[in-house]
Design an enzyme around this catalytic site. Sequence first.
Site, mmCIF file in Angstrom:
data_model
loop_
_atom_site.group_PDB
_atom_site.id
_atom_site.type_symbol
_atom_site.label_atom_id
_atom_site.label_comp_id
_atom_site.label_asym_id
_atom_site.label_seq_id
_atom_site.Cartn_x
_atom_site.Cartn_y
_atom_site.Cartn_z
ATOM 1 N N ASP A 189 65.937 -64.704 7.655
ATOM 2 C CA ASP A 189 66.987 -64.542 8.663
ATOM 3 C C ASP A 189 67.285 -65.889 9.322
ATOM 4 O OD1 ASP A 189 68.446 -63.318 11.048
ATOM 5 O OD2 ASP A 189 67.767 -61.501 10.035
ATOM 6 N N HIS A 226 69.277 -63.579 16.217
ATOM 7 C CA HIS A 226 69.340 -62.472 15.262
ATOM 8 C C HIS A 226 67.973 -62.161 14.660
ATOM 9 C CE1 HIS A 226 70.628 -60.418 11.506
ATOM 10 N NE2 HIS A 226 71.659 -60.022 12.228
ATOM 11 N N SER A 524 72.568 -54.972 10.284
ATOM 12 C CA SER A 524 71.396 -55.827 10.491
ATOM 13 C C SER A 524 70.317 -55.117 11.282
ATOM 14 C CB SER A 524 71.786 -57.096 11.262
ATOM 15 O OG SER A 524 72.330 -58.063 10.430
#
Length: 800
Positions: A189, A226, A524
């Site tokens: 990620d 994220h 996600s």
Amino acid sequence: MKRYFPRGLLTLVAFVMIFSTFGFGAAANGGTTSQIKLTELPLAEIFGDIELSSSRPTSVIVELEAESIVEAKHKGKKQTKASLKSERGKVIGALKNSVKSAEVKREYDYVFSGFSAKLPANEIIKLMALPGVKAVYPNVHYTADVISAEEISAEEFSPNMMNSAPFIGSNEAWDAGFTGEGVTVAVIDTGVDYTHPDLVHAFGDYKGYDFVNDDEDPQEGPGQYHGTHVSGTVAANGAINGVAPDAKLLGYRVLGPNGGTTEDVVAGIELAVQDGADVMNLSLGNSLNNPDWATSIALDWAMAEGVVAVTSNGNAGPNNWTVGSPGTSRDAISVGATQLPYNMYTSEVFTSEGVEYPSAKVQGFPSDEELLALNDKEFEFVYVGKGAASDFEGKDLEGKIALIIRGDYPFVDKAKNAKNAGAVGAIIFNNIAGEHADVPGLAVPTIKTTLADGEKLLAELAAGNNKVSFNIAFDKAVGESMAGFSSRGPVTHTWMIKPDVSAPGVNIVSTFPGEGYAALQGTSMSSPHVAGAAALLLQKHPHWSTEDVKAALMNTAVDVIDPATGEVYAHNSQGAGSIRIVDALNTKTLVAPGSHSFGKFVKDSGKQVEKNSFEIKNLSEKSKTYSFDVEFARNSDGIKVMTSKNLKVNAGKSQQVNFNVQVDTSKLEPGYYEGTIIISDGTQEIDVPTILFVGEPDYPRVTGAFMENAGEDGYYVGAYLPGGAEVLEYDLYVFNANGTIGGFVDTLGSFTNAPVPYHEFLWDGTVQNGIELPNGDWVLAVYVEQAGKAEYKAYLVTKE
């Protein structure tokens, strides 16, 4: 695996001309006749349609004929790092001798055999001609799949907000002793804040790798969050508990502030497998619906090596064919997003006597409490155009309602900008006739109206009536539903159902860099729920294969119901359904694969038969007898599935089940048909989704376009083509000040037989006999003909 040869390559140098005899005289005059012999040169296959006459530096992924270590192992062959390094070195050496400016960046050998390189596009053919090169792939751009993010302050946060893990059964799994202990999950990620108090327990001395900065510190970069959020959903253990709170984590930073590319994603996959990960999560993607990518190859071999690979399905829904790589991978578990059960409300809007807004509906809201807080009050409302951040500048929205017109920006961004400006709510009206979509979890309570009612609100402002009040009332409770943004399948070329399963992805509260928490939404957020569930399954069943884990999650998933119709969502929306961890942990039967595609039936008339099979594993301590039934949702008269009526499988054993589908295309209209294979042992029933297509599938012929500055050479113009194009044309039109398409300007380029997945060419920036295109807004229209269907799509282009 099907490969695609690039359009126009043969016209460049696909043949060598060898003159065996040469003469100028004609035979009638007694001279000799010249003879020309053409011999085809072997070339590696290439994906994409690169402008091979351009000198543009182009980054590609090179796959070698020499098999990767994992591929060779699973094919019963011997392969070593040393031998692969030697083979790779020969090709790299030959490339540098042939193309002096070529740069080699990353090298791969474990789950993918090859390297990444940058070289001029017009010299790629030299690379393709080198011995040992199998294929050349584009080095495509990946981004983190997130729709919106909202940081939650310490005052607002409470552990009860993390309700998605309990919803899929995590708490019950923990009570049964399964918390992910002993299982390692790799998060590929944007990196991860491993110092977060809820995550610090999950990391040892070795924390992973940063492929953006090329060091062993995968700490998330400034402004990024994220990967930390994804990691918390997997394994947070503190104020928030992830799905597998005792699992170990490894972080691999492959996405920087502007995303990342294939070369780093493949490198992250390789290292995660070598570092001993049991599960890997990739909440990233692009918009290219094609299964044949270097990333997919790496994921498929990672699965073969025993690492459960979980990917997000993408955020380009709700239309079919919107799934993007790596969610298109054949073997990895692709995950769609659901919204947890919520309450629906009716709404009335009042500004002045005699003015009604019958179309007013609740579009989305952050919480029931904030929505209902709009009642019994009067608010000033302010028009802020399309709701861009700049539209709020110089305007007082504190404690007021933002009136916004639909267009240009996502609804979530409009609502977030309203909140940032101090607004307590928003009204978004349509910019065309009709109703626009609901968007759960918006940052402020938001009411939607039609264009006509929006124009009434504008008229009220013009008349000096700038006050608005609301009457919002509870309507009904809605069960778990698919998020509108969740990308849908199927996958082009393989026609596979995607996603494989679904999980919560709307307003998911998890860890945020520092010591914070945030509510995010996107596929996600769904994917790490499944990665965490896989960790729990592997704790209980450490000897399960990746296929077993995938089957357990798919076989025990529950149907998601569309609240608008009361019907089950299509397979290409939800996959096998929403995961339920306890049922997966306790299943006594595994059926793999967990879904089937019979592909295309394209005969004009008559019957066509396709074969398929699946494996049943009886995990119980008693023999079981399984029965089979097949149901198709519509017009099953022309579809006949033939399989065993009953099958006995002994305890602890597995058995292959073969079945055929016969389609009489003369009895069926062209289109998409979905069905369900129902397998029962008398106590447990397993539904296996299946699809087939009659005639050419209705995939979009063009899914996007781009125009990039090429410096003095002009512009790179291109389009994304899931099925290639028999005819492809790029037209330029005027864009009128009122937002409409104006007159035709010029055709920038016309092409034939463009292959998947994209096409590009170099445009010199001039129109109509060499006139340089002035700065401003223009419309790029892309016309595509493929497989008997045509599409024409338009894209706004701003030249500065």
